[in-house]
Design a protein around this motif. Structure first.
Motif, PDB file in Angstrom:
ATOM      1  N   SER A 119     -10.918   9.388   8.741  1.00 15.81           N
ATOM      2  CA  SER A 119      -9.520   9.603   8.377  1.00 15.81           C
ATOM      3  C   SER A 119      -8.794   8.279   8.177  1.00 15.81           C
ATOM      4  O   SER A 119      -8.025   8.115   7.223  1.00 15.81           O
ATOM      5  CB  SER A 119      -8.833  10.426   9.451  1.00 15.81           C
ATOM      6  N   ILE A 120      -9.032   7.321   9.055  1.00 15.22           N
ATOM      7  CA  ILE A 120      -8.384   6.013   8.935  1.00 15.22           C
ATOM      8  C   ILE A 120      -8.855   5.284   7.678  1.00 15.22           C
ATOM      9  O   ILE A 120      -8.044   4.758   6.905  1.00 15.22           O
ATOM     10  CB  ILE A 120      -8.658   5.165  10.197  1.00 15.22           C
ATOM     11  N   VAL A 121     -10.160   5.279   7.452  1.00 13.55           N
ATOM     12  CA  VAL A 121     -10.709   4.567   6.296  1.00 13.55           C
ATOM     13  C   VAL A 121     -10.218   5.190   4.991  1.00 13.55           C
ATOM     14  O   VAL A 121      -9.775   4.484   4.078  1.00 13.55           O
ATOM     15  CB  VAL A 121     -12.255   4.551   6.355  1.00 13.55           C
ATOM     16  N   LEU A 122     -10.260   6.521   4.894  1.00 15.88           N
ATOM     17  CA  LEU A 122      -9.812   7.170   3.664  1.00 15.88           C
ATOM     18  C   LEU A 122      -8.307   7.031   3.475  1.00 15.88           C
ATOM     19  O   LEU A 122      -7.833   6.927   2.343  1.00 15.88           O
ATOM     20  CB  LEU A 122     -10.223   8.642   3.670  1.00 15.88           C
ATOM     21  N   GLY A 123      -7.558   7.004   4.561  1.00 11.10           N
ATOM     22  CA  GLY A 123      -6.124   6.776   4.457  1.00 11.10           C
ATOM     23  C   GLY A 123      -5.813   5.389   3.910  1.00 11.10           C
ATOM     24  O   GLY A 123      -4.935   5.232   3.056  1.00 11.10           O
ATOM     25  N   LEU A 124      -6.535   4.388   4.384  1.00  8.59           N
ATOM     26  CA  LEU A 124      -6.339   3.031   3.878  1.00  8.59           C
ATOM     27  C   LEU A 124      -6.733   2.919   2.411  1.00  8.59           C
ATOM     28  O   LEU A 124      -6.024   2.303   1.608  1.00  8.59           O
ATOM     29  CB  LEU A 124      -7.149   2.035   4.716  1.00  8.59           C
ATOM     30  N   LEU A 125      -7.859   3.528   2.049  1.00 11.03           N
ATOM     31  CA  LEU A 125      -8.292   3.479   0.645  1.00 11.03           C
ATOM     32  C   LEU A 125      -7.305   4.204  -0.256  1.00 11.03           C
ATOM     33  O   LEU A 125      -7.001   3.726  -1.354  1.00 11.03           O
ATOM     34  CB  LEU A 125      -9.681   4.095   0.506  1.00 11.03           C
ATOM     35  N   GLY A 126      -6.805   5.330   0.195  1.00 10.21           N
ATOM     36  CA  GLY A 126      -5.823   6.060  -0.596  1.00 10.21           C
ATOM     37  C   GLY A 126      -4.538   5.272  -0.765  1.00 10.21           C
ATOM     38  O   GLY A 126      -3.945   5.249  -1.847  1.00 10.21           O
ATOM     39  N   GLY A 127      -4.104   4.602   0.297  1.00  9.57           N
ATOM     40  CA  GLY A 127      -2.899   3.777   0.216  1.00  9.57           C
ATOM     41  C   GLY A 127      -3.074   2.607  -0.733  1.00  9.57           C
ATOM     42  O   GLY A 127      -2.174   2.297  -1.515  1.00  9.57           O
ATOM     43  N   LEU A 128      -4.224   1.968  -0.665  1.00  3.04           N
ATOM     44  CA  LEU A 128      -4.487   0.848  -1.581  1.00  3.04           C
ATOM     45  C   LEU A 128      -4.566   1.319  -3.029  1.00  3.04           C
ATOM     46  O   LEU A 128      -4.060   0.650  -3.930  1.00  3.04           O
ATOM     47  CB  LEU A 128      -5.792   0.148  -1.188  1.00  3.04           C
ATOM     48  N   LEU A 129      -5.183   2.468  -3.251  1.00  2.00           N
ATOM     49  CA  LEU A 129      -5.262   3.004  -4.605  1.00  2.00           C
ATOM     50  C   LEU A 129      -3.882   3.359  -5.129  1.00  2.00           C
ATOM     51  O   LEU A 129      -3.545   3.061  -6.277  1.00  2.00           O
ATOM     52  CB  LEU A 129      -6.175   4.225  -4.626  1.00  2.00           C
ATOM     53  N   TRP A 130      -3.053   3.976  -4.300  1.00  2.00           N
ATOM     54  CA  TRP A 130      -1.691   4.335  -4.707  1.00  2.00           C
ATOM     55  C   TRP A 130      -0.896   3.077  -5.041  1.00  2.00           C
ATOM     56  O   TRP A 130      -0.188   3.033  -6.034  1.00  2.00           O
ATOM     57  CB  TRP A 130      -1.016   5.109  -3.580  1.00  2.00           C
ATOM     58  N   PHE A 131      -1.019   2.051  -4.206  1.00  2.67           N
ATOM     59  CA  PHE A 131      -0.305   0.799  -4.442  1.00  2.67           C
ATOM     60  C   PHE A 131      -0.770   0.142  -5.735  1.00  2.67           C
ATOM     61  O   PHE A 131       0.039  -0.350  -6.527  1.00  2.67           O
ATOM     62  CB  PHE A 131      -0.498  -0.142  -3.256  1.00  2.67           C
ATOM     63  N   ALA A 132      -2.086   0.133  -5.967  1.00  2.00           N
ATOM     64  CA  ALA A 132      -2.623  -0.477  -7.189  1.00  2.00           C
ATOM     65  C   ALA A 132      -2.133   0.267  -8.423  1.00  2.00           C
ATOM     66  O   ALA A 132      -1.750  -0.352  -9.421  1.00  2.00           O
ATOM     67  CB  ALA A 132      -4.153  -0.484  -7.143  1.00  2.00           C
ATOM     68  N   ILE A 133      -2.112   1.585  -8.365  1.00  2.00           N
ATOM     69  CA  ILE A 133      -1.645   2.361  -9.511  1.00  2.00           C
ATOM     70  C   ILE A 133      -0.157   2.146  -9.718  1.00  2.00           C
ATOM     71  O   ILE A 133       0.313   2.012 -10.847  1.00  2.00           O
ATOM     72  CB  ILE A 133      -1.992   3.849  -9.321  1.00  2.00           C
ATOM     73  N   LYS A 134       0.593   2.094  -8.625  1.00  2.00           N
ATOM     74  CA  LYS A 134       2.037   1.897  -8.728  1.00  2.00           C
ATOM     75  C   LYS A 134       2.362   0.542  -9.362  1.00  2.00           C
ATOM     76  O   LYS A 134       3.342   0.406 -10.079  1.00  2.00           O
ATOM     77  CB  LYS A 134       2.665   1.983  -7.339  1.00  2.00           C
ATOM     78  N   ILE A 135       1.559  -0.473  -9.101  1.00  2.00           N
ATOM     79  CA  ILE A 135       1.790  -1.801  -9.668  1.00  2.00           C
ATOM     80  C   ILE A 135       1.195  -1.901 -11.080  1.00  2.00           C
ATOM     81  O   ILE A 135       1.817  -2.441 -11.990  1.00  2.00           O
ATOM     82  CB  ILE A 135       1.175  -2.891  -8.752  1.00  2.00           C
ATOM     83  N   MET A 136       0.001  -1.380 -11.272  1.00  4.29           N
ATOM     84  CA  MET A 136      -0.723  -1.607 -12.529  1.00  4.29           C
ATOM     85  C   MET A 136      -0.160  -0.823 -13.713  1.00  4.29           C
ATOM     86  O   MET A 136      -0.217  -1.306 -14.834  1.00  4.29           O
ATOM     87  CB  MET A 136      -2.212  -1.277 -12.349  1.00  4.29           C
ATOM     88  N   ILE A 137       0.364   0.371 -13.484  1.00  3.96           N
ATOM     89  CA  ILE A 137       0.904   1.139 -14.609  1.00  3.96           C
ATOM     90  C   ILE A 137       2.107   0.438 -15.235  1.00  3.96           C
ATOM     91  O   ILE A 137       2.150   0.275 -16.460  1.00  3.96           O
ATOM     92  CB  ILE A 137       1.204   2.591 -14.187  1.00  3.96           C
ATOM     93  N   PRO A 138       3.105  -0.017 -14.466  1.00  4.35           N
ATOM     94  CA  PRO A 138       4.201  -0.754 -15.109  1.00  4.35           C
ATOM     95  C   PRO A 138       3.745  -2.057 -15.776  1.00  4.35           C
ATOM     96  O   PRO A 138       4.254  -2.417 -16.848  1.00  4.35           O
ATOM     97  CB  PRO A 138       5.169  -1.043 -13.965  1.00  4.35           C
ATOM     98  N   VAL A 139       2.791  -2.753 -15.174  1.00  4.96           N
ATOM     99  CA  VAL A 139       2.287  -3.986 -15.781  1.00  4.96           C
ATOM    100  C   VAL A 139       1.593  -3.675 -17.107  1.00  4.96           C
ATOM    101  O   VAL A 139       1.797  -4.373 -18.107  1.00  4.96           O
ATOM    102  CB  VAL A 139       1.335  -4.728 -14.814  1.00  4.96           C
ATOM    103  N   ALA A 140       0.792  -2.620 -17.130  1.00  3.08           N
ATOM    104  CA  ALA A 140       0.107  -2.242 -18.365  1.00  3.08           C
ATOM    105  C   ALA A 140       1.109  -1.847 -19.453  1.00  3.08           C
ATOM    106  O   ALA A 140       0.945  -2.205 -20.617  1.00  3.08           O
ATOM    107  CB  ALA A 140      -0.869  -1.101 -18.094  1.00  3.08           C
TER     108      ALA A 140
END
Length: 66
Positions: free
Chosen positions: A25-46
């Motif tokens: 649960s901890i590992v998947l929560g961290l991965l999900g948070g990092l993925l959400w953050f990356a998408i939140k940053i990368m879509i506006p940059v793209a």
């Protein structure tokens, strides 16, 4: 060596599953948070990069190195 009782084996397996679920649960929560953050940053940059390229347009006087 003494063999462990069946009850002790069952409790150990249940404990292993419990600890494993917490770690997973901890590992998947961290991965999900990092993925959400990356998408939140990368879509506006793209979108910004795409807009800049669309506005600047194709330029014929630019040298292209292949």
């Amino acid at each position: 060596m003494r063999q462990q009782s069946m009850l002790m084996n069952i409790l150990m397996v249940i404990g292993l599953f419990f600890v494993g679920s917490i770690v997973l649960s901890i590992v998947l929560g961290l991965l999900g948070g990092l993925l959400w953050f990356a998408i939140k940053i990368m879509i506006p940059v793209a979108i910004a990069v795409w807009l800049v390229r669309m506005i600047s347009g194709p330029s014929n006087n630019r040298r292209r190195y292949y």
